[in-house]
Scaffold this motif. Structure first.
Motif, PDB file in Angstrom:
ATOM      1  N   GLY A   1       0.789  -1.224   0.000  1.00  0.00           N
ATOM      2  CA  GLY A   1       0.000   0.000   0.000  1.00  0.00           C
ATOM      3  C   GLY A   1       0.820   1.273   0.000  1.00  0.00           C
ATOM      4  N   SER A   2       1.953   1.270   0.688  1.00  0.00           N
ATOM      5  CA  SER A   2       2.803   2.462   0.809  1.00  0.00           C
ATOM      6  C   SER A   2       4.135   2.067   1.423  1.00  0.00           C
ATOM      7  CB  SER A   2       2.127   3.512   1.687  1.00  0.00           C
ATOM      8  OG  SER A   2       1.981   3.014   3.020  1.00  0.00           O
ATOM      9  N   LYS A   3       5.055   3.029   1.496  1.00  0.00           N
ATOM     10  CA  LYS A   3       6.332   2.766   2.151  1.00  0.00           C
ATOM     11  C   LYS A   3       6.119   2.482   3.633  1.00  0.00           C
ATOM     12  CE  LYS A   3       9.382   5.989   3.214  1.00  0.00           C
ATOM     13  NZ  LYS A   3      10.465   7.007   3.138  1.00  0.00           N
ATOM     14  N   GLU A   4       5.164   3.190   4.243  1.00  0.00           N
ATOM     15  CA  GLU A   4       4.881   2.980   5.659  1.00  0.00           C
ATOM     16  C   GLU A   4       4.366   1.557   5.899  1.00  0.00           C
ATOM     17  OE1 GLU A   4       3.983   5.642   3.900  1.00  0.00           O
ATOM     18  OE2 GLU A   4       5.490   6.968   4.816  1.00  0.00           O
ATOM     19  N   GLY A   5       3.521   1.090   4.978  1.00  0.00           N
ATOM     20  CA  GLY A   5       3.030  -0.289   5.096  1.00  0.00           C
ATOM     21  C   GLY A   5       4.147  -1.296   4.940  1.00  0.00           C
ATOM     22  N   LEU A   6       5.064  -1.010   4.026  1.00  0.00           N
ATOM     23  CA  LEU A   6       6.234  -1.880   3.848  1.00  0.00           C
ATOM     24  C   LEU A   6       7.100  -1.871   5.099  1.00  0.00           C
ATOM     25  CD1 LEU A   6       8.212  -3.612   2.264  1.00  0.00           C
ATOM     26  CD2 LEU A   6       9.027  -1.534   1.105  1.00  0.00           C
ATOM     27  N   ALA A   7       7.300  -0.689   5.694  1.00  0.00           N
ATOM     28  CA  ALA A   7       8.117  -0.586   6.913  1.00  0.00           C
ATOM     29  C   ALA A   7       7.505  -1.412   8.041  1.00  0.00           C
ATOM     30  CB  ALA A   7       8.251   0.871   7.335  1.00  0.00           C
ATOM     31  N   GLU A   8       6.189  -1.420   8.145  1.00  0.00           N
ATOM     32  CA  GLU A   8       5.521  -2.229   9.174  1.00  0.00           C
ATOM     33  C   GLU A   8       5.787  -3.713   8.953  1.00  0.00           C
ATOM     34  OE1 GLU A   8       1.382  -1.337   9.268  1.00  0.00           O
ATOM     35  OE2 GLU A   8       1.665   0.765   9.866  1.00  0.00           O
ATOM     36  N   GLU A   9       5.750  -4.139   7.697  1.00  0.00           N
ATOM     37  CA  GLU A   9       6.007  -5.551   7.399  1.00  0.00           C
ATOM     38  C   GLU A   9       7.474  -5.915   7.645  1.00  0.00           C
ATOM     39  OE1 GLU A   9       3.773  -7.932   6.720  1.00  0.00           O
ATOM     40  OE2 GLU A   9       2.345  -6.328   7.175  1.00  0.00           O
ATOM     41  N   VAL A  10       8.370  -4.969   7.388  1.00  0.00           N
ATOM     42  CA  VAL A  10       9.786  -5.205   7.687  1.00  0.00           C
ATOM     43  C   VAL A  10       9.959  -5.439   9.185  1.00  0.00           C
ATOM     44  CG1 VAL A  10      12.089  -4.164   7.747  1.00  0.00           C
ATOM     45  CG2 VAL A  10      10.679  -3.940   5.699  1.00  0.00           C
ATOM     46  N   ASP A  11       9.298  -4.614   9.996  1.00  0.00           N
ATOM     47  CA  ASP A  11       9.382  -4.777  11.454  1.00  0.00           C
ATOM     48  C   ASP A  11       8.831  -6.133  11.890  1.00  0.00           C
ATOM     49  OD1 ASP A  11      10.506  -2.302  11.640  1.00  0.00           O
ATOM     50  OD2 ASP A  11       8.793  -1.321  12.598  1.00  0.00           O
ATOM     51  N   LYS A  12       7.702  -6.537  11.302  1.00  0.00           N
ATOM     52  CA  LYS A  12       7.108  -7.836  11.647  1.00  0.00           C
ATOM     53  C   LYS A  12       8.061  -8.969  11.267  1.00  0.00           C
ATOM     54  CE  LYS A  12       2.269  -6.409  11.088  1.00  0.00           C
ATOM     55  NZ  LYS A  12       1.031  -6.582  10.274  1.00  0.00           N
ATOM     56  N   TYR A  13       8.655  -8.852  10.088  1.00  0.00           N
ATOM     57  CA  TYR A  13       9.609  -9.872   9.640  1.00  0.00           C
ATOM     58  C   TYR A  13      10.795  -9.947  10.593  1.00  0.00           C
ATOM     59  CZ  TYR A  13      13.558 -11.773   7.008  1.00  0.00           C
ATOM     60  OH  TYR A  13      14.674 -12.485   6.632  1.00  0.00           O
ATOM     61  N   PHE A  14      11.329  -8.780  10.961  1.00  0.00           N
ATOM     62  CA  PHE A  14      12.495  -8.775  11.839  1.00  0.00           C
ATOM     63  C   PHE A  14      12.159  -9.389  13.196  1.00  0.00           C
ATOM     64  CE2 PHE A  14      15.321  -7.156  15.048  1.00  0.00           C
ATOM     65  CZ  PHE A  14      16.559  -7.375  14.473  1.00  0.00           C
ATOM     66  N   LEU A  15      11.005  -9.045  13.763  1.00  0.00           N
ATOM     67  CA  LEU A  15      10.620  -9.604  15.057  1.00  0.00           C
ATOM     68  C   LEU A  15      10.466 -11.124  14.983  1.00  0.00           C
ATOM     69  CD1 LEU A  15       8.032  -7.031  16.477  1.00  0.00           C
ATOM     70  CD2 LEU A  15      10.250  -7.645  17.469  1.00  0.00           C
ATOM     71  N   SER A  16       9.923 -11.613  13.868  1.00  0.00           N
ATOM     72  CA  SER A  16       9.755 -13.065  13.728  1.00  0.00           C
ATOM     73  C   SER A  16      11.109 -13.759  13.684  1.00  0.00           C
ATOM     74  CB  SER A  16       8.950 -13.395  12.466  1.00  0.00           C
ATOM     75  OG  SER A  16       9.689 -13.113  11.291  1.00  0.00           O
TER      76      SER A  16
END
Length: 212
Positions: free
Chosen positions: A57-72
């Motif tokens: 959806g946006s760069k902000e949405g991508l950043a949220e997914e990056v954070d989720k990936y990193f936490l996992s």
């Protein structure tokens, strides 16, 4: 089992999504989220800007997914159950880290760089990571205390933070440490030696008073 065109399309789409997340993580770690544009991410990943909008959806949405990936990835320690996790700093870290890094050779450096950036930028992710470390170490120290393993004069308030400083120091100061040592800190024998020294310091201190 026959692989259908739908299966291939799903795999390709999922692979493209994962590639975008990993590419964005590397760029965010290097320049910060505000220092990277959607076009730069798309170019580095070899995809169109439209694909980023399609998936996130946006760069902000991508950043949220990056954070989720990193936490996992951060929480996915090999061979360690949730009940054992509080005692991580008592186990042979070097072996655990070896396995963890071996499974992520393609982007281990990016993961450590993103970890460092997240903590130092005081982002929400950094707070979550720090809280996870603090809670885990505090639980471990509480259990040790209950078994009479902590010294009476150990400062229960500051001890968890001091342990965190020791845990984080190598990752946060890695370039300076490697400059002086002249070799990668995650070289197997060097990393194992680091943890032996860390364990000895935790158990005995480093002055002769620790032997008394």
């Amino acid at each position: 089992m026959e692989v259908t065109q739908t299966d291939r399309s799903f795999a390709e789409e999922n692979d493209g999504r994962t590639r975008l997340i990993k590419t964005a993580m590397a760029l965010f770690a290097d320049r910060g989220i505000d220092g990277v544009t959607v076009r730069q991410i798309a170019a580095a990943a070899g995809v169109s800007v439209g694909l980023i909008n399609h998936h996130f959806g946006s760069k902000e949405g991508l950043a949220e997914e990056v954070d989720k990936y990193f936490l996992s990835v951060f929480d996915d320690f090999p061979g360690v159950s949730d009940s054992e996790r509080p005692f991580l700093f008592e186990t042979p870290h070097s072996e655990l880290i070896d396995v963890w890094m071996a499974d992520r050779q393609d982007n281990a450096d990016d993961l450590f760089a993103y970890f460092k950036r997240s903590l130092l930028d005081e982002r929400e992710l950094g707070a979550k990571l720090f809280d996870r470390m603090y809670t885990s170490i505090q639980e471990a120290l509480t259990k040790l205390d209950a078994h009479g393993e902590l010294r009476d004069d150990a400062d229960r308030l500051w001890l968890p933070f001091l342990v965190i400083y020791l845990e984080l120091g190598t990752a946060l100061l890695r370039p300076q440490v490697e400059r002086i040592l002249g070799k990668p800190v995650f070289e197997k024998e060097l990393w194992a030696r680091r943890h032996r020294a860390y364990g000895a310091l935790m158990r005995h201190g480093f002055t002769r008073q620790g032997d008394q």
